[in-house]
Design a protein around this motif. Sequence first.
Motif, mmCIF file in Angstrom:
data_model
loop_
_atom_site.group_PDB
_atom_site.id
_atom_site.type_symbol
_atom_site.label_atom_id
_atom_site.label_comp_id
_atom_site.label_asym_id
_atom_site.label_seq_id
_atom_site.Cartn_x
_atom_site.Cartn_y
_atom_site.Cartn_z
ATOM 1 N N LEU A 108 -1.908 -4.131 8.934
ATOM 2 C CA LEU A 108 -1.809 -2.709 8.592
ATOM 3 C C LEU A 108 -3.002 -1.982 9.189
ATOM 4 C CD1 LEU A 108 -0.799 -0.947 5.365
ATOM 5 C CD2 LEU A 108 -3.155 -0.613 6.149
ATOM 6 N N ILE A 109 -2.742 -0.798 9.716
ATOM 7 C CA ILE A 109 -3.805 0.044 10.268
ATOM 8 C C ILE A 109 -3.869 1.357 9.505
ATOM 9 C CG2 ILE A 109 -4.509 1.463 12.238
ATOM 10 C CD1 ILE A 109 -5.188 -1.320 12.821
ATOM 11 N N ALA A 110 -5.071 1.755 9.116
ATOM 12 C CA ALA A 110 -5.348 3.128 8.674
ATOM 13 C C ALA A 110 -6.243 3.726 9.753
ATOM 14 C CB ALA A 110 -6.042 3.133 7.324
ATOM 15 N N ARG B 145 1.886 9.336 12.104
ATOM 16 C CA ARG B 145 1.388 8.854 10.829
ATOM 17 C C ARG B 145 0.125 8.008 11.042
ATOM 18 N NH1 ARG B 145 3.453 11.165 8.098
ATOM 19 N NH2 ARG B 145 5.277 10.391 6.988
ATOM 20 N N ALA B 146 -0.894 8.241 10.211
ATOM 21 C CA ALA B 146 -2.172 7.554 10.356
ATOM 22 C C ALA B 146 -2.194 6.195 9.668
ATOM 23 C CB ALA B 146 -3.298 8.430 9.808
ATOM 24 N N MET B 147 -1.052 5.738 9.196
ATOM 25 C CA MET B 147 -0.947 4.392 8.628
ATOM 26 C C MET B 147 0.323 3.751 9.146
ATOM 27 S SD MET B 147 -1.189 3.128 4.641
ATOM 28 C CE MET B 147 -2.992 3.159 4.699
ATOM 29 N N PHE B 148 0.214 2.503 9.571
ATOM 30 C CA PHE B 148 1.393 1.800 10.068
ATOM 31 C C PHE B 148 1.198 0.291 9.931
ATOM 32 C CE2 PHE B 148 -1.365 2.796 13.721
ATOM 33 C CZ PHE B 148 -1.575 1.542 14.279
ATOM 34 N N VAL C 225 0.864 -1.175 0.000
ATOM 35 C CA VAL C 225 0.000 0.000 0.000
ATOM 36 C C VAL C 225 0.904 1.229 0.000
ATOM 37 C CG1 VAL C 225 -1.735 1.317 1.260
ATOM 38 C CG2 VAL C 225 -1.860 -1.185 1.224
ATOM 39 N N TRP C 226 0.612 2.166 -0.908
ATOM 40 C CA TRP C 226 1.380 3.409 -0.998
ATOM 41 C C TRP C 226 0.526 4.549 -0.473
ATOM 42 C CZ3 TRP C 226 6.413 3.968 -2.781
ATOM 43 C CH2 TRP C 226 6.993 2.818 -3.349
ATOM 44 N N LEU C 227 1.093 5.290 0.459
ATOM 45 C CA LEU C 227 0.497 6.525 0.960
ATOM 46 C C LEU C 227 1.435 7.644 0.543
ATOM 47 C CD1 LEU C 227 -1.649 7.986 2.693
ATOM 48 C CD2 LEU C 227 -0.133 7.609 4.671
ATOM 49 N N ALA C 228 1.001 8.421 -0.466
ATOM 50 C CA ALA C 228 1.910 9.398 -1.096
ATOM 51 C C ALA C 228 3.143 8.641 -1.591
ATOM 52 C CB ALA C 228 2.245 10.523 -0.137
ATOM 53 N N GLN C 229 4.328 8.983 -1.114
ATOM 54 C CA GLN C 229 5.553 8.320 -1.574
ATOM 55 C C GLN C 229 6.041 7.240 -0.612
ATOM 56 O OE1 GLN C 229 6.710 9.088 -4.663
ATOM 57 N NE2 GLN C 229 4.862 10.369 -4.667
ATOM 58 N N GLU C 230 5.247 6.917 0.408
ATOM 59 C CA GLU C 230 5.654 5.912 1.384
ATOM 60 C C GLU C 230 5.033 4.556 1.057
ATOM 61 O OE1 GLU C 230 5.000 7.032 5.396
ATOM 62 O OE2 GLU C 230 6.149 8.886 5.236
ATOM 63 N N ARG C 231 5.860 3.515 1.106
ATOM 64 C CA ARG C 231 5.378 2.166 0.818
ATOM 65 C C ARG C 231 5.228 1.378 2.120
ATOM 66 N NH1 ARG C 231 8.689 -2.438 -2.487
ATOM 67 N NH2 ARG C 231 10.035 -2.171 -0.667
ATOM 68 N N PHE C 232 4.077 0.723 2.273
ATOM 69 C CA PHE C 232 3.813 -0.153 3.399
ATOM 70 C C PHE C 232 3.598 -1.562 2.841
ATOM 71 C CE2 PHE C 232 2.588 4.078 4.564
ATOM 72 C CZ PHE C 232 2.970 4.215 5.892
ATOM 73 N N LYS C 233 4.535 -2.440 3.143
ATOM 74 C CA LYS C 233 4.470 -3.809 2.641
ATOM 75 C C LYS C 233 4.130 -4.733 3.795
ATOM 76 C CE LYS C 233 7.088 -7.174 -0.090
ATOM 77 N NZ LYS C 233 8.354 -7.440 -0.824
#
Length: 305
Positions: free
Chosen positions: A78-80, A130-133, A63-71
């Motif tokens: 993963l939490i939003a 950050r609201a995603m981790f 999942v990409w949030l702007a330029q950050e990748r969460f694999k």
Amino acid sequence: MIEQMNKYHDELAKLIERHTPVHGVHVTAIPSLLFMRYSNVTGPRYGMYKPSICMVVQGAKEVWLAQERFKYSPTDYLIASVDLPVTAQVTEASSRVPYLGFKLEFTPSQILAVLRDSQIPIEPRENAKRAMFVSHTESSLLDAVIRLARLLDSPEDIPVLAPLFVKEILYRVLHGQHGVALEQTAIEGSSAYRIKDVIEHITKNFERSFRIDELAKIANMGISSLHRHFKEVTAMSPIQFQKQLRLQEARRLLLSESTDATDIAFRVGYESPSQFSREYSRMYGLPPIEDVRRLRAQFDQSIEA
């Protein structure tokens, strides 16, 4: 412990497979619980993530949030914690071993109820996170997830037991590595809570132009503080956030309606069709009409397959 986790994953995979007869996203009988199944690696998919906990049960996803990748994979979740425009892609899947996913959406009021009932100290914090981790999945969390999913085989128990199991899942996340980032979005007065109000305003009015001081007033912050906290929560500026919402809605309208790109550009808030086309191409890789042709061709091929 590893053996127990493997048993949990095997059971959850079988449950999801049983309740997802075809590929795609499946709504379940449990409110806010969705299952996903894909037999192929997917291209980038653009959309909004509501506040949710997401698990990969089989396969892998980015999942990409702007330029950050969460694999993340079956060992993670993963939490939003707020509404976020993201790009998601299934990176491991096959017909023999399909990608299987679990998604449970929640609300700030549910988080606040858990905080109050569990007597976790509630203190507003000035530094937004950050609201995603992504966090490592503990056996206690997976156990609660399994018990929730099992209710689909005993639907008469869902009204009474599902809310209890959801509460336990949120409790486990709040006690996890990034629990503070989640709790702050529910605590009135915290920086994250005030940024959430700004996100809700932009989301509801993305087609409108706005002044940054208008957003700062909603957040009860100075302009520089708003920029800093908004970017910390969402990984983008308010204008970039709005742009993603506009372009996502434009793509949806182009696919669902027989109208031209200029009309869509004006409807989502652009004053210049040429600027709309440039920004659309930058995000999706092709101008609007060519992109829609590509997507429709891909859809037709998937039906034939």
